[in-house]
Design a protein around this motif. Structure first.
Motif, PDB file in Angstrom:
ATOM      1  N   THR A  72      46.962 -29.832  -0.895  1.00 28.77           N
ATOM      2  CA  THR A  72      45.797 -29.663  -1.747  1.00 28.77           C
ATOM      3  C   THR A  72      44.854 -28.599  -1.188  1.00 28.77           C
ATOM      4  OG1 THR A  72      45.974 -31.998  -2.304  1.00 28.77           O
ATOM      5  CG2 THR A  72      43.921 -30.914  -2.848  1.00 28.77           C
ATOM      6  N   ASN A  73      44.645 -28.586   0.118  1.00 25.97           N
ATOM      7  CA  ASN A  73      43.748 -27.588   0.735  1.00 25.97           C
ATOM      8  C   ASN A  73      44.283 -26.181   0.546  1.00 25.97           C
ATOM      9  OD1 ASN A  73      41.861 -29.399   1.579  1.00 25.97           O
ATOM     10  ND2 ASN A  73      42.637 -29.575   3.680  1.00 25.97           N
ATOM     11  N   THR A  74      45.597 -26.000   0.687  1.00 27.27           N
ATOM     12  CA  THR A  74      46.191 -24.678   0.498  1.00 27.27           C
ATOM     13  C   THR A  74      46.023 -24.234  -0.953  1.00 27.27           C
ATOM     14  OG1 THR A  74      47.828 -25.260   2.171  1.00 27.27           O
ATOM     15  CG2 THR A  74      48.302 -23.349   0.825  1.00 27.27           C
ATOM     16  N   PHE A  75      46.261 -25.140  -1.881  1.00 31.17           N
ATOM     17  CA  PHE A  75      46.105 -24.828  -3.299  1.00 31.17           C
ATOM     18  C   PHE A  75      44.653 -24.452  -3.627  1.00 31.17           C
ATOM     19  CE2 PHE A  75      45.149 -26.162  -7.661  1.00 31.17           C
ATOM     20  CZ  PHE A  75      46.015 -25.304  -8.329  1.00 31.17           C
ATOM     21  N   ILE A  76      43.717 -25.206  -3.104  1.00 36.25           N
ATOM     22  CA  ILE A  76      42.296 -24.926  -3.351  1.00 36.25           C
ATOM     23  C   ILE A  76      41.910 -23.574  -2.757  1.00 36.25           C
ATOM     24  CG2 ILE A  76      39.931 -25.663  -2.775  1.00 36.25           C
ATOM     25  CD1 ILE A  76      40.924 -28.554  -3.019  1.00 36.25           C
ATOM     26  N   THR A  77      42.383 -23.271  -1.551  1.00 34.02           N
ATOM     27  CA  THR A  77      42.086 -21.991  -0.902  1.00 34.02           C
ATOM     28  C   THR A  77      42.670 -20.835  -1.700  1.00 34.02           C
ATOM     29  OG1 THR A  77      42.112 -23.095   1.248  1.00 34.02           O
ATOM     30  CG2 THR A  77      42.289 -20.692   1.255  1.00 34.02           C
ATOM     31  N   LEU A  78      43.923 -20.965  -2.145  1.00 38.01           N
ATOM     32  CA  LEU A  78      44.559 -19.897  -2.933  1.00 38.01           C
ATOM     33  C   LEU A  78      43.848 -19.708  -4.284  1.00 38.01           C
ATOM     34  CD1 LEU A  78      48.366 -20.454  -2.299  1.00 38.01           C
ATOM     35  CD2 LEU A  78      46.985 -18.514  -1.591  1.00 38.01           C
ATOM     36  N   SER A  79      43.499 -20.798  -4.937  1.00 40.87           N
ATOM     37  CA  SER A  79      42.815 -20.634  -6.217  1.00 40.87           C
ATOM     38  C   SER A  79      41.418 -20.062  -6.052  1.00 40.87           C
ATOM     39  CB  SER A  79      42.770 -21.924  -7.021  1.00 40.87           C
ATOM     40  OG  SER A  79      42.582 -23.047  -6.254  1.00 40.87           O
ATOM     41  N   THR A  80      40.708 -20.404  -4.965  1.00 36.86           N
ATOM     42  CA  THR A  80      39.388 -19.825  -4.704  1.00 36.86           C
ATOM     43  C   THR A  80      39.515 -18.328  -4.421  1.00 36.86           C
ATOM     44  OG1 THR A  80      38.602 -21.930  -3.807  1.00 36.86           O
ATOM     45  CG2 THR A  80      37.336 -19.971  -3.241  1.00 36.86           C
ATOM     46  N   ALA A  81      40.514 -17.965  -3.624  1.00 37.96           N
ATOM     47  CA  ALA A  81      40.735 -16.549  -3.307  1.00 37.96           C
ATOM     48  C   ALA A  81      41.091 -15.776  -4.575  1.00 37.96           C
ATOM     49  CB  ALA A  81      41.823 -16.399  -2.263  1.00 37.96           C
ATOM     50  N   THR A  82      41.944 -16.348  -5.424  1.00 37.62           N
ATOM     51  CA  THR A  82      42.327 -15.688  -6.678  1.00 37.62           C
ATOM     52  C   THR A  82      41.113 -15.532  -7.595  1.00 37.62           C
ATOM     53  OG1 THR A  82      44.527 -16.678  -6.502  1.00 37.62           O
ATOM     54  CG2 THR A  82      43.895 -15.818  -8.652  1.00 37.62           C
ATOM     55  N   ALA A  83      40.295 -16.570  -7.680  1.00 38.50           N
ATOM     56  CA  ALA A  83      39.084 -16.498  -8.507  1.00 38.50           C
ATOM     57  C   ALA A  83      38.137 -15.425  -7.982  1.00 38.50           C
ATOM     58  CB  ALA A  83      38.395 -17.857  -8.547  1.00 38.50           C
ATOM     59  N   ASN A  84      37.974 -15.338  -6.658  1.00 39.59           N
ATOM     60  CA  ASN A  84      37.098 -14.319  -6.063  1.00 39.59           C
ATOM     61  C   ASN A  84      37.619 -12.920  -6.331  1.00 39.59           C
ATOM     62  OD1 ASN A  84      35.297 -16.202  -5.108  1.00 39.59           O
ATOM     63  ND2 ASN A  84      36.187 -16.303  -3.063  1.00 39.59           N
ATOM     64  N   ILE A  85      38.921 -12.747  -6.259  1.00 44.55           N
ATOM     65  CA  ILE A  85      39.515 -11.434  -6.564  1.00 44.55           C
ATOM     66  C   ILE A  85      39.265 -11.092  -8.031  1.00 44.55           C
ATOM     67  CG2 ILE A  85      41.705 -10.194  -6.814  1.00 44.55           C
ATOM     68  CD1 ILE A  85      42.630 -11.644  -4.242  1.00 44.55           C
ATOM     69  N   GLY A  86      39.406 -12.079  -8.897  1.00 46.98           N
ATOM     70  CA  GLY A  86      39.139 -11.871 -10.320  1.00 46.98           C
ATOM     71  C   GLY A  86      37.691 -11.467 -10.569  1.00 46.98           C
ATOM     72  N   VAL A  87      36.769 -12.110  -9.866  1.00 48.83           N
ATOM     73  CA  VAL A  87      35.354 -11.759  -9.997  1.00 48.83           C
ATOM     74  C   VAL A  87      35.120 -10.326  -9.530  1.00 48.83           C
ATOM     75  CG1 VAL A  87      33.037 -12.236  -9.109  1.00 48.83           C
ATOM     76  CG2 VAL A  87      34.487 -14.115  -9.890  1.00 48.83           C
ATOM     77  N   LEU A  88      35.714  -9.924  -8.405  1.00 54.81           N
ATOM     78  CA  LEU A  88      35.561  -8.556  -7.886  1.00 54.81           C
ATOM     79  C   LEU A  88      36.130  -7.532  -8.866  1.00 54.81           C
ATOM     80  CD1 LEU A  88      36.330  -8.966  -4.080  1.00 54.81           C
ATOM     81  CD2 LEU A  88      34.159  -8.359  -5.158  1.00 54.81           C
ATOM     82  N   VAL A  89      37.305  -7.808  -9.422  1.00 54.89           N
ATOM     83  CA  VAL A  89      37.898  -6.894 -10.400  1.00 54.89           C
ATOM     84  C   VAL A  89      36.987  -6.798 -11.624  1.00 54.89           C
ATOM     85  CG1 VAL A  89      39.848  -6.593 -11.988  1.00 54.89           C
ATOM     86  CG2 VAL A  89      40.267  -7.194  -9.611  1.00 54.89           C
ATOM     87  N   GLY A  90      36.441  -7.927 -12.071  1.00 56.53           N
ATOM     88  CA  GLY A  90      35.515  -7.922 -13.196  1.00 56.53           C
ATOM     89  C   GLY A  90      34.274  -7.097 -12.910  1.00 56.53           C
ATOM     90  N   LEU A  91      33.740  -7.212 -11.693  1.00 54.34           N
ATOM     91  CA  LEU A  91      32.564  -6.421 -11.306  1.00 54.34           C
ATOM     92  C   LEU A  91      32.871  -4.928 -11.295  1.00 54.34           C
ATOM     93  CD1 LEU A  91      30.910  -8.591  -8.508  1.00 54.34           C
ATOM     94  CD2 LEU A  91      29.992  -8.059 -10.763  1.00 54.34           C
ATOM     95  N   VAL A  92      34.037  -4.573 -10.798  1.00 52.34           N
ATOM     96  CA  VAL A  92      34.437  -3.154 -10.779  1.00 52.34           C
ATOM     97  C   VAL A  92      34.498  -2.616 -12.202  1.00 52.34           C
ATOM     98  CG1 VAL A  92      36.354  -1.578 -10.285  1.00 52.34           C
ATOM     99  CG2 VAL A  92      35.618  -3.231  -8.562  1.00 52.34           C
ATOM    100  N   PHE A  93      35.106  -3.374 -13.113  1.00 47.25           N
ATOM    101  CA  PHE A  93      35.176  -2.935 -14.506  1.00 47.25           C
ATOM    102  C   PHE A  93      33.785  -2.885 -15.144  1.00 47.25           C
ATOM    103  CE2 PHE A  93      39.736  -4.239 -14.406  1.00 47.25           C
ATOM    104  CZ  PHE A  93      40.251  -2.993 -14.733  1.00 47.25           C
TER     105      PHE A  93
END
Length: 182
Positions: free
Chosen positions: A3-24
């Motif tokens: 569960t911790n690995t899944f939560i960490t990966l989904s948080t990292a993916t969400a943060n990357i998505g936010v950064l890509v959104g900010l760049v756009f």
């Protein structure tokens, strides 16, 4: 997968998505800013073209402007014509003040602002003589700062007009305008 690995990966993916959104978003804001600047420039150009075309069709007013601006034949201008010139110069001062306003807000480029400031500086003595009120104290301060810079060169029109107006009273001297450009 824990569960911790899944939560960490989904948080990292969400943060990357936010950064890509900010760049756009940043890219889109820059693009919109460039479009807005282009539209403002186009509107100014169309306004100037419209005025010039209108003046060109009015042969009497066009001849009056030539006597004023090119020939420096100020003595031939009647009181009624000075009133016409005053109205025209009020519109001109407002247009230059608008360029100043837009420049201060980042909506107009440096070259248009510099040109407008130089034109306003060349008309300042005429505006004072015609008793045209100061539309914006910051604009008046910017004109005076421009005039006081090293390397400022007075326009031919301003030099000829200043010499002529030194001992002449404005036909608009009794208008009692608000603060005059200083």
């Amino acid at each position: 997968m824990k569960t911790n690995t899944f939560i960490t990966l989904s948080t990292a993916t969400a943060n990357i998505g936010v950064l890509v959104g900010l760049v756009f978003l940043i890219f889109e804001l820059r693009q919109n800013s460039a479009i807005a600047l282009s539209q403002i420039r186009q509107e100014r150009t169309l306004s100037i073209i419209s005025q010039a075309t209108s003046d060109a069709r009015d042969t009497d007013f066009n001849e009056l402007k030539l006597r004023l601006n090119l020939n420096g034949d100020f003595d031939s201008i009647t009181a009624e014509e000075w009133n016409q010139i005053r109205d025209y110069e009020i519109a001109r001062s407002v247009r230059h003040e608008d360029v100043f306003f837009q420049y201060k807000r980042g909506l107009i480029d440096e070259s248009a602002f510099s040109f407008s400031l130089q034109m306003a500086a060349s008309r300042l003595s005429l505006w004072k003589w015609l008793n045209i009120g100061d539309p914006n104290p910051e604009f008046a301060a910017a004109i005076n700062e421009h005039i006081n810079k090293d390397g400022f060169k007075q326009s031919n029109f301003a030099a000829v007009f200043n010499e002529w107006a030194a001992d002449k009273e404005s036909p608009n001297s009794g208008l009692g305008s608000a603060k005059i450009f200083e």
